[in-house]
Structure formats: C-alpha cells, structure tokens
Design an enzyme around this catalytic site. Structure first.
Site, short mmCIF file in Angstrom:
data_model
loop_
_atom_site.label_atom_id
_atom_site.label_comp_id
_atom_site.label_asym_id
_atom_site.label_seq_id
_atom_site.Cartn_x
_atom_site.Cartn_y
_atom_site.Cartn_z
N HIS A 32 41.28 41.44 39.90
CA HIS A 32 41.67 42.09 38.63
C HIS A 32 41.00 43.46 38.59
O HIS A 32 40.32 43.86 39.55
CB HIS A 32 41.28 41.21 37.44
CG HIS A 32 39.84 40.78 37.46
ND1 HIS A 32 38.80 41.66 37.31
CD2 HIS A 32 39.26 39.56 37.65
CE1 HIS A 32 37.65 41.00 37.37
NE2 HIS A 32 37.90 39.72 37.59
N GLY A 34 38.43 44.57 37.25
CA GLY A 34 36.99 44.58 37.49
C GLY A 34 36.70 44.77 38.97
O GLY A 34 35.94 45.66 39.38
N HIS A 35 37.33 43.91 39.79
CA HIS A 35 37.16 44.05 41.25
C HIS A 35 37.63 45.43 41.73
O HIS A 35 36.99 46.07 42.55
CB HIS A 35 38.00 43.00 41.98
CG HIS A 35 37.68 41.57 41.65
ND1 HIS A 35 38.57 40.75 40.99
CD2 HIS A 35 36.59 40.81 41.88
CE1 HIS A 35 38.04 39.55 40.85
NE2 HIS A 35 36.83 39.56 41.38
N GLY A 145 29.49 44.09 40.42
CA GLY A 145 29.70 44.31 39.00
C GLY A 145 28.50 43.82 38.20
O GLY A 145 27.94 42.76 38.50
N LYS A 147 28.73 42.70 35.37
CA LYS A 147 29.17 41.49 34.65
C LYS A 147 28.34 40.30 35.12
O LYS A 147 28.01 39.40 34.35
CB LYS A 147 30.64 41.25 34.94
CG LYS A 147 31.05 39.82 34.84
CD LYS A 147 32.22 39.63 33.95
CE LYS A 147 32.49 38.20 33.60
NZ LYS A 147 32.49 37.28 34.73
N VAL A 174 34.16 45.74 33.48
CA VAL A 174 35.49 46.16 32.99
C VAL A 174 35.99 45.09 32.03
O VAL A 174 35.88 43.88 32.31
CB VAL A 174 36.47 46.33 34.17
CG1 VAL A 174 37.86 46.67 33.67
CG2 VAL A 174 35.96 47.42 35.11
N ARG A 185 38.50 33.67 35.89
CA ARG A 185 38.56 32.38 35.18
C ARG A 185 39.24 32.49 33.81
O ARG A 185 39.52 31.45 33.20
CB ARG A 185 37.16 31.81 35.00
CG ARG A 185 36.53 31.35 36.31
CD ARG A 185 35.20 30.65 36.08
NE ARG A 185 34.71 29.97 37.26
CZ ARG A 185 33.77 30.43 38.09
NH1 ARG A 185 33.21 31.61 37.87
NH2 ARG A 185 33.39 29.74 39.14
P1 AMP Z 1 33.95 37.40 42.01
O1 AMP Z 1 35.29 37.50 42.64
O2 AMP Z 1 33.96 36.78 40.65
O3 AMP Z 1 32.92 36.81 42.93
O4 AMP Z 1 33.47 38.89 41.75
C1 AMP Z 1 33.38 39.81 42.81
C2 AMP Z 1 32.70 41.05 42.32
O5 AMP Z 1 33.45 41.62 41.24
C3 AMP Z 1 31.29 40.79 41.77
O6 AMP Z 1 30.46 41.87 42.15
C4 AMP Z 1 31.52 40.78 40.28
O7 AMP Z 1 30.37 41.15 39.54
C5 AMP Z 1 32.60 41.83 40.15
N1 AMP Z 1 33.32 41.66 38.87
C6 AMP Z 1 33.90 40.53 38.41
N2 AMP Z 1 34.40 40.73 37.17
C7 AMP Z 1 34.12 42.02 36.85
C8 AMP Z 1 34.36 42.85 35.71
N3 AMP Z 1 35.01 42.38 34.65
N4 AMP Z 1 33.92 44.12 35.74
C9 AMP Z 1 33.25 44.61 36.81
N5 AMP Z 1 33.00 43.89 37.92
C10 AMP Z 1 33.41 42.61 37.95
#
Ligand code: AMP
Length: 287
Positions: A32, A34-35, A145, A147, A174, A185
């Site tokens: 999304h 954020g990534h 992130g 987050k 984000v 999620r």
């Molecule tokens: P994940 O796929 O949940 O393991 O997240 C991968 C990376 O994306 C991690 O560094 C998270 O902190 C970052 N991330 C996930 N959600 C967000 C968000 N809403 N804003 C910024 N970074 C994010």
C-alpha cells in the site's frame, strides 16, 4: 522491473551492481502507499531499489494470522513497478528456510514492552529474517516505516550491534484521509470496526495535545487514551504505553523524546499505531 525468486540470482544482481548504491525496502507484501513511500524515498537516494516480499513465519506466534495474512503477488508487482522498484525479490518459503533454522537472532533489548511483550519471539523472527535479507541484498541504505516504531528501534540495534554496513532510515507513517494508519491488515476490519479504527489516531493526537498542554505525568495520558479507546471502539485494548524513545524505557516524567503507542485487537485484525514526540509535544516524523 525484475522479479527474482532465488537467493543465487539475487546475489548475482548484487555482485554485478559494482559501485552502484542499493536501497532496500523489506516488506511482507500486500503493498500500500505506506510501503510505496519507502520505495520512493529509496529511489531518490540510491542507484537502484530492491524490495522484498516475504511473509516470514518466524515472526508470527502459533495463534497469530500467518495463514490469513493477505497476499496478492500480481497486484504487488504492479504497485512496485509503478513506484520505481528495480528488483522485486519474492523468495518462496523453501528458498529462505530450506530446513528448520538451527540458528536464530535473539533480541533482548527493547522487547519487554509493547509488541515485544504481547508477541513473544516476534522480534527474534524479525531479526533473523533481516539478518538473512541484509546478507543476501547487501544494501547501502534500508528504509523502515515509523508506524512500526519498536521494529525501527530493534532493527537499529541489530544493525549497530552486529555491524551491518547499512544505514537505516525511519520514515513517516502514511495514513488514510481520516487518519487511520495504512496497514495490510485493515482489509480485515468490518465496516463498523473501520469507522471505530479512526479513534486510534484520534486518541494519539489527543495525547499529543495533552503533552503540548504541559502534562508531564505519563499515567494521566495513558489513562485518558485508554478511556477514549474503550469508549469509542469495540476492540480489545492490547496495550497503551508511554515510554522513552528509542530506549523504550518506562519514565515517570516526560523530559525526553517519547513514544505513545497503542495496540487494539479487533475481531480479525490487530491494529497498532503510535506517535513520537519531543518532550514539548512536537511530533517526530522521521529518523
Ligand atoms: P510490513 O509489510 O507490514 O512488514 O511493512 C513493511 C515496511 O513498511 C515496514 O518498514 C513498515 O513499517 C512499513 N509500513 C507499513 N505500514 C506503513 C505506513 N502506513 N506508513 C509508513 N510505513 C509503513
């Protein structure tokens, strides 16, 4: 954009990169904005960007959502390509863990609080997979992130204490327009829960206002945030904590940078959010 599935091919690309700088964004996919914000920043600062997608079983507890974790490789590949990813590394489980791991990283610092306490072994799993990924991708810069602020702190320790030659960057959370932090999620929230979920960030913003107002006692803020979440959501509060950051220690007065962090378990999704503040209440967005 190349899609790479084997460690050998990934290493070959890294070897051929010579003096080019590599920016690395590790993810669990279902990408999304954020990534993608991490990818865009990596793109600005490096010659090429590697993003990995791997839902890492080692960081899920036995009763957690490993099987249900959302996955959509085709959509991820489209998003990644559009955001400017050069290499999308998608190793299968057998590629990363051909046999049961006989060695793992144990993270002892900063894991007795927040998600480390609620999810025993979670950060050991994160540390172990990142150790492998850093060795495979050999990035100059890596992007996380805020987050997941506890994860950022843990990875910072990992890099520093195990001397990985990589610089870590922590980027802003984000959010959706109504403030909900973007998360893979979120798709598992019911319509009503989705409406309630805005109160995670609202309660954090309220907490920030209280710090700006000059409240220095963490207990007051924790209680107010807890009350607001209890009143406004049907989720079960996993934790509301106010700690020093990045040390993640309990404090009795707010005189140093802090994190206010919350986790709420909804029917099918456990959501986390946090805010990082200077002692005067100014927000810290980036590290
Ligand atoms: P994940 O796929 O949940 O393991 O997240 C991968 C990376 O994306 C991690 O560094 C998270 O902190 C970052 N991330 C996930 N959600 C967000 C968000 N809403 N804003 C910024 N970074 C994010």
């Amino acid at each position: 954009m190349k899609i790479i599935r084997t460690i050998n091919e990934m290493k070959q690309i890294v070897n051929e990169a010579n003096n080019k700088t590599i920016g690395f964004v590790p993810t669990m996919g279902f990408l999304h904005e954020g990534h993608l914000s991490l990818v865009k920043e990596a793109k600005k600062e490096n010659d090429f960007v590697v993003t990995s997608i791997f839902v890492n079983p080692l960081q899920f507890g036995p009763n957690e959502d490993f099987d249900e974790y959302p996955r959509d490789e085709e959509q991820d590949a489209n998003h990644a390509k559009q955001a400017g990813v050069d290499v999308l590394f998608i190793p299968a489980m057998e590629e990363m863990y051909p046999k049961k791991m006989g060695i793992k990283i144990i993270v002892e610092e900063g894991t007795d609080v927040l998600c480390g306490r609620s999810r025993p072994g979670h950060f050991d799993g994160v540390g172990t997979v990142l150790t492998k990924l850093f060795h495979i991708v050999q990035p100059n810069n890596t992007y996380f992130g805020l987050k997941d602020a506890q994860q950022y702190a843990v990875v910072h320790h990992l890099i520093e204490q195990l001397n990985f030659p990589v610089k870590i960057n922590g980027l802003p959370t984000v959010r959706e327009q109504d403030g909900l932090a973007k998360s893979s999620r979120n798709v598992y929230l019911s319509d009503i829960e989705r409406q309630e979920a805005i109160f995670l960030y609202e309660s954090l913003q309220y907490a920030q206002k209280r710090v700006v107002d000059g409240i220095e006692n963490p207990d007051i803020i924790i209680k107010e945030v807890t009350n607001m979440l209890q009143e406004k959501t049907s989720g079960k509060i996993d934790y509301v904590e106010l700690l020093s950051y990045p040390a993640l220690q309990q404090i009795s007065t707010i005189t140093e940078p802090i994190i206010i962090a919350i986790a709420v378990q909804f029917t099918q999704a456990r959501l986390i959010d946090n805010i990082l503040l200077q002692p005067n209440g100014t927000k810290i967005d980036r590290l």
